[in-house]
Design an enzyme around this catalytic site. Sequence first.
Site, PDB file in Angstrom:
ATOM      1  N   ASP A   1      36.827  40.155  33.518  1.00 52.49           N
ATOM      2  CA  ASP A   1      37.466  40.759  34.345  1.00 52.49           C
ATOM      3  C   ASP A   1      36.430  41.901  35.006  1.00 52.49           C
ATOM      4  O   ASP A   1      35.133  42.134  34.583  1.00 52.49           O
ATOM      5  CB  ASP A   1      38.641  41.788  33.779  1.00 52.49           C
TER       6      ASP A   1
HETATM    7  C1  GLC Z   1      41.596  44.006  38.236  1.00 51.65           C
HETATM    8  C2  GLC Z   1      42.481  42.963  37.159  1.00 51.65           C
HETATM    9  C3  GLC Z   1      42.291  41.586  37.511  1.00 51.65           C
HETATM   10  C4  GLC Z   1      41.810  41.164  39.031  1.00 51.65           C
HETATM   11  C5  GLC Z   1      40.469  41.730  38.982  1.00 51.65           C
HETATM   12  C6  GLC Z   1      40.049  41.567  40.466  1.00 51.65           C
HETATM   13  O1  GLC Z   1      41.010  44.834  37.668  1.00 51.65           O
HETATM   14  O2  GLC Z   1      42.411  43.380  36.154  1.00 51.65           O
HETATM   15  O3  GLC Z   1      43.504  40.953  37.349  1.00 51.65           O
HETATM   16  O4  GLC Z   1      41.666  39.578  39.317  1.00 51.65           O
HETATM   17  O5  GLC Z   1      40.255  43.259  38.840  1.00 51.65           O
HETATM   18  O6  GLC Z   1      40.761  42.279  41.441  1.00 51.65           O
END
Ligand code: GLC
Length: 713
Positions: free
Chosen positions: A246
């Site tokens: 993430d």
């Molecule tokens: C965010 C989320 C994730 C997302 C990523 C990119 O913080 O937790 O679900 O795909 O970052 O935006």
Amino acid sequence: MDTHLSADERANLLLKSLTLDEKIQLLHGTGDPHDGPADPLARDANGGSGYVPGLPEKGIPGLQIVDSASGVCYSAGSGRYSTALPSNIAAASSWDTDLAERYGAMVGHELRDLGYNMTLGGGVNLTREPRDGRTFEYEGEDPLLAGTMVGHLIRGVQSTHVIGHIKHFAVNDQESGRHAVSSEISERAMRETDLLAFQIGIGVGQPGAVMCAYNRVNGDYACENDFLLKTVLKDEWKFPGFVISDWLATHSTAKASHAGLDQEQPGNVFFGSALKLAVEHGEVRQAEVDDHARRVLRSMFAAGVVDDPPIKQVPDVFAHARLAREVAQKSIVLLRNENALLPLDAARAQRILVVGQNANKGMISGGGSAQVDPPGGNAIAPLPAGNHKQDWQKAVWFPDAPLASIQQAAPAAQVSFDDGTDAARAARAAAGADVVLVYAYQYAAEGIDLATLALPDEQDALIASVAKANPHTVVLLETGGPVLMPWIDQVGGVLETWFSGTAGADAIADVLFGKVNPSAKLPITFPVHDADLPHPKLVLPPPASQEDWSDEAKMSRKLLSGLPSFTTSYDEGLQVGYGWYDQQGKSVLFPFGFGLSYTSFTYSSLSITGKDTLRATFTLNNVGTRSGDEIAQVYVGLPKATGEPPKRLVGWAKIHLEVGKQAQVTVDLPKTRFMIWDTAQHRWAIAAGQYAIEVGPDSRRPALQANVSLSAE
Ligand code: GLC
């Protein structure tokens, strides 16, 4: 580049031709803008959530990655268009795997149209905590339903030659302190619930990537958690694709690499030059880097992004708007319909009052990284820009206005509007109407949990006073998940419409006026009170772990170095969702699997046959006054000695029946759905004993029962 070879063979051949630098280039993004000027390599990024430059001289395209849970995000940034489908929990309410595939395929087509080749959709964290701000982005509380529906969504996305994805692995079940919290949970509970949803989703969908979560699991960050990434995902489940972190969820180089993280996003703090140094110092073996790179390449070949790269074009706006309306029609759950108040007919409903703060302007949607930029702009002026928290999590209202949809659906009726900001005034207006439609909303967003399941902004008082003035009141719930309904006995009808996307208002009118017979059923329990939840009090982060995005660059650095941990103990264990309410003997407002129809169905003559795969066969009859779809559900009660909650969903069938018609329905029940995790023996097992099979319209109204005895396996 030989397309006759398998994805693995092609990846292995390609790997041999790559230098260490080229391999490492595949293992991280081009840096987070907050860490300073974007990497010069980012010049070809497509304006999405992340980018990994390709190696054009080797025929490797870049990874153009974007969030697209229910539609492609960030399209407005480049003046482009993308369709906003209903939220993922809405799609789950359809229990319709074909629809889930078409949902995924539409997202895949628009990803390609807009120049992307990888999605970050596919959220499937089980709802242990319905106040989780991202409940709308997930698929409910049952691992079989959630895993099956997300798996078909992933199949749909990948059918368009885009790399599919599933997240957030694992037990990322609250937003409060998500970068710091450690989810404490027993192995058996985790394997039979949160991990099972992923196992089923990965099995059905075969995604190219798995996103590891922000939180810790039993003390170790998910993105460097050897048990999750290596033992379970790669060794036991044989996942062939790559683990992507993430955003800012990577916290080490060697530890994460050994544990099974393959790619850092969005930056290169740990898997850029730091990884090269680790290899040169012998901390990370060359073979380990090769495995990371091979997994990325393999997923690119398997998804088809090398052989069939996206070509930008205008999305098929009209076909996709029709699909958005169909998904909304099939995900609206009819929860209450006293004295057949619904469907409305123009003759009886001459004077219609529409009530709701923004019901004359638009419909609310879920905030955060899943937010689709609304076609036509935000119907409600967004909060003042500048504050990071408000900006990316702002409430966005799609400009499809309920009032306009009702006027269009009932041209002969006299339709009036009250914004509901004065309950007494709304009640006076209600007294003079034949029917009152109250559009209630709940704001929910990533990064924030709800303080309560109660509706915000005094809407309960509004609904109660309007219903007192006119019992022919129908409440439309534009919510991310379950809500409390203290006024339930005073109103004539309730529809859970979820965040219903860009065509939601029209779809709701289709159901209200009977153009569509509602067929959706709840993928999540609606409790009576917050106090009935497994954890009445949300565990909140200590001050040192609170997020302060006022200085984004500083916050990003803080996250990368890690925030002090705190724990949320999921000591309810196996009792997730209906398992909890059933085991605790608690009454609920509406049970898992519940949903009414404008017709009625009866169940009869159940028989169970088969050995390795059991088969439930029964007769379903449409004894009502119009055709409709029934989602017939099959539950099993395992032997008491297993310590399992009273029942679990083991299968379902969605059947269309014309009036007066009946059908013989068969539901296959693979034995894998009867298993429990034997922690001592470290394996799945079937316990010997009596298994109680129930078939019916929802989890609390068994219509048919049968017992089967199984021997131990
Ligand atoms: C965010 C989320 C994730 C997302 C990523 C990119 O913080 O937790 O679900 O795909 O970052 O935006």
